[in-house]
Scaffold this motif. Sequence first.
Motif, PDB file in Angstrom:
ATOM      1  N   TYR A  94       0.721  -1.269  -0.017  1.00 15.26           N
ATOM      2  CA  TYR A  94       0.001  -0.108  -0.041  1.00 15.26           C
ATOM      3  C   TYR A  94       0.877   1.112  -0.112  1.00 15.26           C
ATOM      4  N   PRO A  95       0.739   2.153  -0.925  1.00 12.81           N
ATOM      5  CA  PRO A  95      -0.164   2.202  -2.065  1.00 12.81           C
ATOM      6  C   PRO A  95       0.031   1.210  -3.112  1.00 12.81           C
ATOM      7  N   GLY A  96       1.220   0.627  -3.349  1.00  7.05           N
ATOM      8  CA  GLY A  96       1.437  -0.354  -4.456  1.00  7.05           C
ATOM      9  C   GLY A  96       2.678   0.146  -5.243  1.00  7.05           C
ATOM     10  N   ALA A  97       3.598  -0.864  -5.785  1.00  3.57           N
ATOM     11  CA  ALA A  97       4.471  -0.326  -6.570  1.00  3.57           C
ATOM     12  C   ALA A  97       3.820   0.218  -7.843  1.00  3.57           C
ATOM     13  N   SER A  98       2.863   0.007  -8.498  1.00  2.00           N
ATOM     14  CA  SER A  98       2.263   0.273  -9.705  1.00  2.00           C
ATOM     15  C   SER A  98       2.125   1.875  -9.436  1.00  2.00           C
ATOM     16  N   ASP A  99       1.394   2.107  -8.466  1.00  2.34           N
ATOM     17  CA  ASP A  99       0.860   3.659  -8.191  1.00  2.34           C
ATOM     18  C   ASP A  99       2.096   4.467  -7.864  1.00  2.34           C
ATOM     19  N   ILE A 100       3.325   3.872  -7.222  1.00  2.00           N
ATOM     20  CA  ILE A 100       4.382   4.557  -7.014  1.00  2.00           C
ATOM     21  C   ILE A 100       5.248   4.859  -8.384  1.00  2.00           C
ATOM     22  N   TYR A 101       5.075   4.104  -9.326  1.00  2.00           N
ATOM     23  CA  TYR A 101       5.582   4.124 -10.698  1.00  2.00           C
ATOM     24  C   TYR A 101       4.893   5.232 -11.267  1.00  2.00           C
ATOM     25  N   ASP A 102       3.615   5.165 -11.359  1.00  2.00           N
ATOM     26  CA  ASP A 102       2.875   6.136 -11.906  1.00  2.00           C
ATOM     27  C   ASP A 102       3.026   7.488 -11.279  1.00  2.00           C
ATOM     28  N   LEU A 103       3.381   7.745 -10.091  1.00  2.07           N
ATOM     29  CA  LEU A 103       3.568   8.926  -9.585  1.00  2.07           C
ATOM     30  C   LEU A 103       4.969   9.582 -10.311  1.00  2.07           C
ATOM     31  N   LEU A 104       6.009   8.442 -10.469  1.00  2.67           N
ATOM     32  CA  LEU A 104       7.347   8.885 -10.824  1.00  2.67           C
ATOM     33  C   LEU A 104       6.970   9.224 -12.195  1.00  2.67           C
ATOM     34  N   ALA A 105       6.158   8.618 -12.896  1.00  6.42           N
ATOM     35  CA  ALA A 105       6.118   8.978 -14.304  1.00  6.42           C
ATOM     36  C   ALA A 105       5.268   9.957 -14.691  1.00  6.42           C
ATOM     37  N   ALA A 106       4.515  10.673 -13.785  1.00  7.16           N
ATOM     38  CA  ALA A 106       3.673  11.653 -14.125  1.00  7.16           C
ATOM     39  C   ALA A 106       4.240  12.994 -14.818  1.00  7.16           C
ATOM     40  N   PRO A 107       5.298  13.506 -14.545  1.00  7.87           N
ATOM     41  CA  PRO A 107       5.865  14.360 -15.462  1.00  7.87           C
ATOM     42  C   PRO A 107       6.123  13.987 -16.885  1.00  7.87           C
ATOM     43  N   MET A 108       6.349  12.820 -17.052  1.00  2.94           N
ATOM     44  CA  MET A 108       6.826  12.482 -18.397  1.00  2.94           C
ATOM     45  C   MET A 108       5.503  12.311 -19.097  1.00  2.94           C
ATOM     46  N   LEU A 109       4.286  11.650 -18.651  1.00  3.53           N
ATOM     47  CA  LEU A 109       3.152  11.313 -19.056  1.00  3.53           C
ATOM     48  C   LEU A 109       2.289  12.770 -19.466  1.00  3.53           C
ATOM     49  N   ALA A 110       2.722  13.829 -18.694  1.00  4.22           N
ATOM     50  CA  ALA A 110       1.991  15.071 -18.823  1.00  4.22           C
ATOM     51  C   ALA A 110       2.556  15.708 -20.316  1.00  4.22           C
ATOM     52  N   SER A 111       3.604  15.431 -20.368  1.00  6.43           N
ATOM     53  CA  SER A 111       4.107  15.924 -21.841  1.00  6.43           C
ATOM     54  C   SER A 111       3.855  15.400 -23.038  1.00  6.43           C
ATOM     55  N   LEU A 112       3.508  13.928 -22.835  1.00  4.58           N
ATOM     56  CA  LEU A 112       3.143  13.028 -24.156  1.00  4.58           C
ATOM     57  C   LEU A 112       1.768  13.711 -24.567  1.00  4.58           C
ATOM     58  N   PRO A 113       1.407  13.190 -26.022  1.00 10.00           N
ATOM     59  CA  PRO A 113       0.206  13.613 -26.482  1.00 10.00           C
ATOM     60  C   PRO A 113      -0.744  12.824 -25.771  1.00 10.00           C
ATOM     61  N   GLU A 114      -1.881  13.546 -25.885  1.00 12.64           N
ATOM     62  CA  GLU A 114      -3.274  12.741 -25.084  1.00 12.64           C
ATOM     63  C   GLU A 114      -3.400  11.394 -25.686  1.00 12.64           C
ATOM     64  N   GLY A 115      -3.574  10.505 -24.533  1.00 11.15           N
ATOM     65  CA  GLY A 115      -3.861   9.082 -25.002  1.00 11.15           C
ATOM     66  C   GLY A 115      -2.772   8.311 -25.276  1.00 11.15           C
ATOM     67  N   THR A 116      -1.490   8.935 -25.181  1.00  6.39           N
ATOM     68  CA  THR A 116      -0.145   8.205 -25.197  1.00  6.39           C
ATOM     69  C   THR A 116       0.443   7.502 -23.897  1.00  6.39           C
ATOM     70  N   ARG A 117       0.761   6.317 -24.062  1.00  4.70           N
ATOM     71  CA  ARG A 117       1.323   5.728 -22.847  1.00  4.70           C
ATOM     72  C   ARG A 117       2.766   5.342 -23.075  1.00  4.70           C
ATOM     73  N   MET A 118       3.452   5.125 -21.954  1.00  7.72           N
ATOM     74  CA  MET A 118       4.908   4.543 -22.120  1.00  7.72           C
ATOM     75  C   MET A 118       4.977   2.941 -22.543  1.00  7.72           C
ATOM     76  N   ILE A 119       6.001   2.473 -22.791  1.00  5.85           N
ATOM     77  CA  ILE A 119       5.951   1.211 -23.099  1.00  5.85           C
ATOM     78  C   ILE A 119       6.999   0.271 -22.508  1.00  5.85           C
ATOM     79  N   ALA A 120       6.720  -0.926 -22.509  1.00  8.65           N
ATOM     80  CA  ALA A 120       7.848  -1.930 -21.856  1.00  8.65           C
ATOM     81  C   ALA A 120       8.332  -3.059 -22.926  1.00  8.65           C
ATOM     82  N   THR A 121       9.612  -3.020 -23.088  1.00  4.60           N
ATOM     83  CA  THR A 121       9.893  -3.730 -24.168  1.00  4.60           C
ATOM     84  C   THR A 121      10.250  -5.022 -23.529  1.00  4.60           C
ATOM     85  N   GLY A 122      10.705  -5.297 -22.489  1.00  4.49           N
ATOM     86  CA  GLY A 122      11.255  -6.423 -21.796  1.00  4.49           C
ATOM     87  C   GLY A 122      10.101  -7.492 -21.029  1.00  4.49           C
TER      88      GLY A 122
END
Length: 246
Positions: free
Chosen positions: A28-56
């Motif tokens: 709690y709150p969870g590893a995924s939520d913590i990463y989403d918080l860390l990724a928020a600045p990057m996601l805010a700069s991406l075009p609407e509807g765009t997400r980050m990817i995982a290649t591994g």
Amino acid sequence: MSHLVELRSRLLRAVGTIVVIFFILFLYPGASDIYDLLAAPMLASLPEGTRMIATGVITPFMVPVKVTMMAAFVIALPVVLYQVWAFVAPGLYKHEQNLALPLIVSSSLLFLVGMAFCYFVVFKTVFSFIASFAPQSITPAPDIEAYLTFVMTMFLAFGLTFEVPVAVVLLVRMGIVTIKQLSEARGYVIVGAFVIAAVVTPPDVVSQFLLAVPLCVLYEIGLLVARGIKPRSKEEEKTTTPESTS
């Protein structure tokens, strides 16, 4: 042997604290939520509807775990620093103990302030600047592992940059350099700041400027604080003895 036992005890307490905080954050709150918080600045700069990817294959699991471990270490930093202080304090002179504890507290706070400045100011500015230069024919989709490496590098760079006042005070207090020598070296410091910024930051003017300018300002702050610090004298070294370990 007693020192090794004491070192082992301090390490176990520090590592144990990090592990306990890690599991609490993981649940709690969870590893995924913590990463989403860390990724928020990057996601805010991406075009609407765009997400980050995982290649591994296991990247979607391992990256949030690494981020959670980093967050656990940052939260446990006061405990870790206290364990370091408790181990080395018995071997310090009394006047060194009086100086070391404030330096440990101030250095940890400055490192956290550097990380916060990087997250709230630098990331937002740099990502928006980079996104403005992206051609309309492509859709940015950063890889989460590459993003984590970038973020950790920037956090480390800005955290260490904000330690400059502590380094200046230590140099003056230990008698290695004088205020006059540091003031005369101001020009070299400015050039060195921009060289360091060019090496550790992305190849854009904005991020380099955001690292070099705070470094120069913090250097001046360190000089101001150091003016109130009395350099250690030879008589002080001779008249003081290390504290007893009992």
